[in-house]
Design a protein around this motif. Structure first.
Motif, mmCIF file in Angstrom:
data_model
loop_
_atom_site.group_PDB
_atom_site.id
_atom_site.type_symbol
_atom_site.label_atom_id
_atom_site.label_comp_id
_atom_site.label_asym_id
_atom_site.label_seq_id
_atom_site.Cartn_x
_atom_site.Cartn_y
_atom_site.Cartn_z
ATOM 1 N N SER A 241 0.821 -1.210 0.000
ATOM 2 C CA SER A 241 0.000 0.000 0.000
ATOM 3 C C SER A 241 0.855 1.260 0.000
ATOM 4 C CB SER A 241 -0.914 0.002 1.234
ATOM 5 O OG SER A 241 -0.146 -0.080 2.424
ATOM 6 N N GLN A 242 2.123 1.119 0.408
ATOM 7 C CA GLN A 242 3.010 2.281 0.454
ATOM 8 C C GLN A 242 3.746 2.491 -0.863
ATOM 9 O OE1 GLN A 242 5.261 0.833 3.832
ATOM 10 N NE2 GLN A 242 4.392 2.401 5.140
ATOM 11 N N VAL A 243 4.312 1.434 -1.428
ATOM 12 C CA VAL A 243 5.140 1.586 -2.625
ATOM 13 C C VAL A 243 4.358 1.384 -3.904
ATOM 14 C CG1 VAL A 243 7.169 0.835 -1.364
ATOM 15 C CG2 VAL A 243 5.847 -0.833 -2.636
ATOM 16 N N GLY A 244 3.131 0.919 -3.797
ATOM 17 C CA GLY A 244 2.322 0.695 -4.989
ATOM 18 C C GLY A 244 2.247 -0.781 -5.333
ATOM 19 N N VAL A 245 1.050 -1.246 -5.606
ATOM 20 C CA VAL A 245 0.829 -2.667 -5.857
ATOM 21 C C VAL A 245 1.554 -3.135 -7.113
ATOM 22 C CG1 VAL A 245 -0.916 -4.424 -6.359
ATOM 23 C CG2 VAL A 245 -1.381 -2.652 -4.645
ATOM 24 N N SER A 246 1.517 -2.340 -8.166
ATOM 25 C CA SER A 246 2.126 -2.781 -9.430
ATOM 26 C C SER A 246 3.635 -2.930 -9.293
ATOM 27 C CB SER A 246 1.791 -1.804 -10.552
ATOM 28 O OG SER A 246 2.300 -0.508 -10.263
ATOM 29 N N LEU A 247 4.280 -1.990 -8.595
ATOM 30 C CA LEU A 247 5.719 -2.108 -8.378
ATOM 31 C C LEU A 247 6.033 -3.336 -7.536
ATOM 32 C CD1 LEU A 247 7.022 1.525 -7.743
ATOM 33 C CD2 LEU A 247 7.188 0.141 -9.806
ATOM 34 N N LEU A 266 3.279 6.320 -13.926
ATOM 35 C CA LEU A 266 3.614 5.870 -12.576
ATOM 36 C C LEU A 266 2.364 5.819 -11.701
ATOM 37 C CD1 LEU A 266 6.029 5.098 -10.748
ATOM 38 C CD2 LEU A 266 6.131 7.496 -10.041
ATOM 39 N N GLU A 267 2.203 4.714 -10.960
ATOM 40 C CA GLU A 267 1.051 4.539 -10.078
ATOM 41 C C GLU A 267 1.022 5.641 -9.013
ATOM 42 O OE1 GLU A 267 -0.845 0.912 -7.333
ATOM 43 O OE2 GLU A 267 1.064 0.679 -8.370
ATOM 44 N N PRO A 268 -0.149 6.211 -8.702
ATOM 45 C CA PRO A 268 -0.222 7.291 -7.716
ATOM 46 C C PRO A 268 0.437 6.945 -6.373
ATOM 47 C CG PRO A 268 -2.302 7.097 -8.870
ATOM 48 C CD PRO A 268 -1.460 5.956 -9.336
ATOM 49 N N ALA A 269 0.226 5.715 -5.891
ATOM 50 C CA ALA A 269 0.831 5.322 -4.616
ATOM 51 C C ALA A 269 2.348 5.336 -4.707
ATOM 52 C CB ALA A 269 0.334 3.932 -4.207
ATOM 53 N N SER A 270 2.882 4.935 -5.850
ATOM 54 C CA SER A 270 4.335 4.940 -6.038
ATOM 55 C C SER A 270 4.864 6.366 -6.107
ATOM 56 C CB SER A 270 4.704 4.180 -7.317
ATOM 57 O OG SER A 270 4.223 2.854 -7.269
ATOM 58 N N ARG A 271 4.124 7.236 -6.791
ATOM 59 C CA ARG A 271 4.530 8.640 -6.876
ATOM 60 C C ARG A 271 4.539 9.276 -5.485
ATOM 61 N NH1 ARG A 271 4.890 11.743 -11.123
ATOM 62 N NH2 ARG A 271 3.776 10.193 -12.410
ATOM 63 N N GLU A 272 3.488 9.001 -4.712
ATOM 64 C CA GLU A 272 3.409 9.547 -3.351
ATOM 65 C C GLU A 272 4.549 9.026 -2.487
ATOM 66 O OE1 GLU A 272 -0.431 8.534 -1.910
ATOM 67 O OE2 GLU A 272 -1.507 9.777 -3.386
ATOM 68 N N ARG A 276 7.350 11.219 -0.733
ATOM 69 C CA ARG A 276 7.403 11.178 0.731
ATOM 70 C C ARG A 276 8.824 10.936 1.246
ATOM 71 N NH1 ARG A 276 3.717 7.928 1.271
ATOM 72 N NH2 ARG A 276 4.800 5.953 1.645
ATOM 73 N N VAL A 277 9.565 10.070 0.547
ATOM 74 C CA VAL A 277 10.929 9.771 0.998
ATOM 75 C C VAL A 277 11.946 10.715 0.375
ATOM 76 C CG1 VAL A 277 10.411 7.354 1.458
ATOM 77 C CG2 VAL A 277 11.263 8.012 -0.795
ATOM 78 N N GLY A 278 11.464 11.686 -0.437
ATOM 79 C CA GLY A 278 12.333 12.747 -0.929
ATOM 80 C C GLY A 278 13.285 12.338 -2.031
ATOM 81 N N VAL A 279 12.872 11.433 -2.948
ATOM 82 C CA VAL A 279 13.719 11.034 -4.065
ATOM 83 C C VAL A 279 12.932 11.183 -5.355
ATOM 84 C CG1 VAL A 279 15.024 9.420 -2.636
ATOM 85 C CG2 VAL A 279 13.067 8.588 -3.944
ATOM 86 N N VAL A 280 13.662 11.205 -6.471
ATOM 87 C CA VAL A 280 12.997 11.322 -7.768
ATOM 88 C C VAL A 280 13.062 10.019 -8.554
ATOM 89 C CG1 VAL A 280 13.497 13.780 -7.883
ATOM 90 C CG2 VAL A 280 15.079 12.163 -8.950
ATOM 91 N N GLN A 281 13.889 9.072 -8.087
ATOM 92 C CA GLN A 281 14.050 7.829 -8.831
ATOM 93 C C GLN A 281 14.454 6.708 -7.872
ATOM 94 O OE1 GLN A 281 17.185 7.890 -11.788
ATOM 95 N NE2 GLN A 281 16.044 6.539 -13.144
ATOM 96 N N GLY A 282 13.961 5.497 -8.155
ATOM 97 C CA GLY A 282 14.305 4.339 -7.344
ATOM 98 C C GLY A 282 14.440 3.101 -8.204
#
Length: 660
Positions: A241-247, A266-272, A276-282
């Motif tokens: 629920s935090q990082v996004g289901v699809s990821l 990008l899935e909204p949950a993943s974008r959020e 939230r963790v202050g990064v632009v890419q993971g």
């Protein structure tokens, strides 16, 4: 005719050829360009461009005061999407992202009139909208006009980014492997590898997570995370629920997964999550064992970058080395724990055997020998059964069948067993095995096994998950013989009551009537509900004044505790009490104090450390007994006390207590 057969010279031959750039240069509208029509270009430029266009090596020409660009087919991919618009444009505009690096180099060549060779030059290009770390070998050579003045720069070279990254990654992996070989602990090796990986990739966070289950959902818990200076750590637990289901689904499928805020889909949950963790890419690189993802290395960046196959390869190699190292260390730890546990169990078993031997009495040597053989056989059977099941999930029915099996398969025709599947802990199994053995021995002598008409109904039930009730009901047996005598109880009868009471915290009742002999056993199964200590000493003291020196016994094995109590009384000590856990011992110490104490190092419910701390604080000496080599902190209050290894010498115990 003179000159017949010779090609006519064409002033535009320097642009001849079918290559892409030759065609583009011929088709370009030079009339409105500062260079003017190619027919008017100086001979020095014509000659240089002819060499350039016919070279198979990446080559370019920077000409005029603005160093405008001309280049060949091999050089065209270098500026990326800036091609073909770069043709004829000033170098400052084409290379605005790296101008601060190459401008001084151009100036040096033009001012000094000497060529320049740059080897492994890092150029941070933005060819695709994202800054890339690129590496190059190239040369700048001055071009002169007819008057000898420098009017341009001839450039040839090639990109060596892959070579540099491969070599750097190889050096990194060698350093990481050395760290794993020489690190004093897995934790330090992991910290070093993740930190160096973060520096190698220019990341802000690199973390290793392990798969777990939380509230029925797959989650990944952080094992260790490296963070660049000024970057706070991320969450300890990553949920779908935090990082996004699809990821999460991609990761769980074993796929290397990347996400960036610039991704349109990008899935909204993943974008959020990224915000939230202050990064632009993971980036997540999973580790798969037996077809299932068990761990993942996550890498995060504060600014977007091109993730190359070399980056992923380096992460995978680190993951492979890390997981292999962790598994080896876990294997070694399992072996160490197993060896320690085997030693502990063996010593405890020997201590139980010693206690059973000391406490088995009788006038007939042959009978004593037979009793001992039977009791040792019962212990051997349950240990064999536990060994087969790797000390887990031995059921009550298996235990009962194992005890009754020596009487042959026909005996089960006279036995009715009923009850649910109940998995026993090793402690439960060993105690119940001794109880079943004593009941079976009694049945063989005086009960249902002593007559062909005897029957046994053995049933067990779980009224709730925290309690086990067992009923042993013999019928078709005499109810007025030795089996129900009210005379002095032997060791076997005492064992039935005291072991159930002291070791399991339960109770056992015997009823005799027209329907036969019945034993009912009931005890709590909750691990956090320790049973009471034995309330009576196995062998009563003579009616003499109690010795002045009282001894507290903290021992979780009731048989050993009973034997210790009897031995100490025989040695002239008074019984203070026997306790199976620290909690009950400390509760007693609130109201009374012993003169001495005997503490088992490891208890079923924790350790004896809290009791030892209380005794030291109050100046009461104690002896420590253990079935294994001691472990624990150097400041453990039990260290420094006399230590006896099980099976202990009772002479040594009495002597040690006398000295204390």
């Amino acid at each position: 005719m003179q000159g017949e057969g010779r090609n006519e010279l064409n002033p535009m031959d320097f642009l001849a050829g079918e290559g892409e750039m030759a065609q583009r240069i011929r088709a370009f509208d030079w009339a409105s360009h500062p260079f003017g029509p190619p027919a008017d270009w100086p001979q020095s430029l014509r000659a240089a461009l002819s060499i350039c266009l016919n070279s198979a090596f990446p080559t370019a020409i920077y000409w005029g005061p603005e160093l405008r660009l001309l280049y060949n087919d091999a050089w065209a991919p270098i500026p990326g999407p800036r091609h073909p618009a770069a043709l004829g444009q000033p170098a400052r505009e084409v290379w605005s992202d790296i101008w601060h690096i190459i401008d001084p180099q151009f100036a040096q060549v033009i001012e000094q009139g000497q060529g320049l060779f740059a080897q492994e030059q890092m150029l941070p290009m933005r060819r695709h909208g994202i800054e890339e770390e690129t590496w190059w070998n190239y040369s700048f050579t001055p071009l002169r006009d007819a008057d000898g003045g420098i009017t341009g720069v001839f450039n040839s070279g090639s990109e060596i980014t892959e070579n540099v990254i491969q070599r750097r990654n190889a050096e990194f992996l060698v350093a990481a492997n050395n760290a794993f070989r020489t690190a004093p602990s897995p934790d330090q090796a992991l910290r070093f590898s993740l930190a160096k990986l973060g520096e190698l990739l220019g990341a802000c966070r690199v973390g290793l997570r392990e798969r777990t289950q939380i509230e029925g959902q797959v989650a990944f818990a952080m094992i260790y995370e490296w963070c660049a200076e000024g970057t706070p750590p991320s969450a300890e637990i990553a949920m779908p629920s935090q990082v996004g289901v699809s990821l999460q689904e991609k990761i769980l499928s074993g796929e290397v997964t990347a996400a960036a805020l610039s991704d349109a889909d990008l899935e909204p949950a993943s974008r959020e999550y990224l915000e939230r963790v202050g990064v632009v890419q993971g980036l997540g690189v999973p580790w798969v064992e037996n077809g299932e993802v068990t761990s993942v290395i996550g890498v995060q960046w504060h600014k977007e970058r091109v993730i190359s196959a070399f980056d992923i390869s380096a992460i995978e190699r680190v993951l492979e080395t890390t997981m292999g190292w962790i598994e080896r260390e876990r294997g070694r730890e399992r072996e160490r724990v197993m060896a320690s546990e085997i030693d502990h169990r063996a010593r405890n078993l020997l201590a139980v055997v010693q206690s059973v031997t000391r406490m088995t009495t009788g006038d007939d040597v042959a009978q004593v020998k037979a009793d001992l053989e039977g009791r040792f056989a019962a212990l051997s059977r349950v240990h064999g059964l536990l060994g087969q099941k790797r000390w887990v999930n031995v059921t009550f029915q298996e235990l009962a069948e194992e005890e009754l099996a020596p009487f042959g398969p026909d005996v089960f025709d006279r036995i009715e067993m009923s009850g649910p599947q109940v998995a026993l802990s090793p402690t439960e199994a060993q105690v119940l095995a001794m109880v079943l053995h004593e009941l079976t021995t009694n049945a063989l002598k005086h009960g249902f096994l002593s007559t062909s008409d005897g029957r046994l109904a053995l049933s067990w039930a779980l009224p709730d998950t925290s309690r086990l009730d067992v009923c042993w009901h013999e019928t078709g047996v005499p109810t007025n013989g030795p089996a129900v005598s009210d005379g002095q109880e032997g060791y076997g009868s005492v064992l039935l009551h005291e072991v159930v009471k002291g070791q399991l915290g339960g109770e056992m009742r015997r009823e005799v009537g027209p329907e036969g002999i019945r034993f009912d056993l009931s005890y709590p199964r909750q691990a956090d509900t320790p049973g009471p200590s034995p309330s009576e000493v196995l062998r009563p003291s003579p009616e003499a004044p109690a010795p002045a020196r009282s001894v507290m016994i903290v021992e979780d094995d009731v048989i050993i505790a009973m034997d210790l109590a009897a031995t100490l009384e025989e040695g002239g000590f008074a019984r203070f009490g026997e306790f199976r856990d620290s909690q009950s011992a400390l509760a007693r110490l609130e109201s009374e104090r012993p003169d001495l104490a005997v503490l088992d190092w490891t208890l079923a419910e924790g350790t004896s450390e809290p009791v030892a701390a209380w005794l030291r604080e109050n100046g009461i000496p104690f002896v420590v007994v253990s079935g294994q080599e001691l472990s624990g902190a150097e400041d453990d209050p039990r260290r420094g006390a006399p230590l006896l290894i099980k099976p202990i010498s009772y002479t040594a115990l009495l002597s040690t207590l006398d000295r204390l």
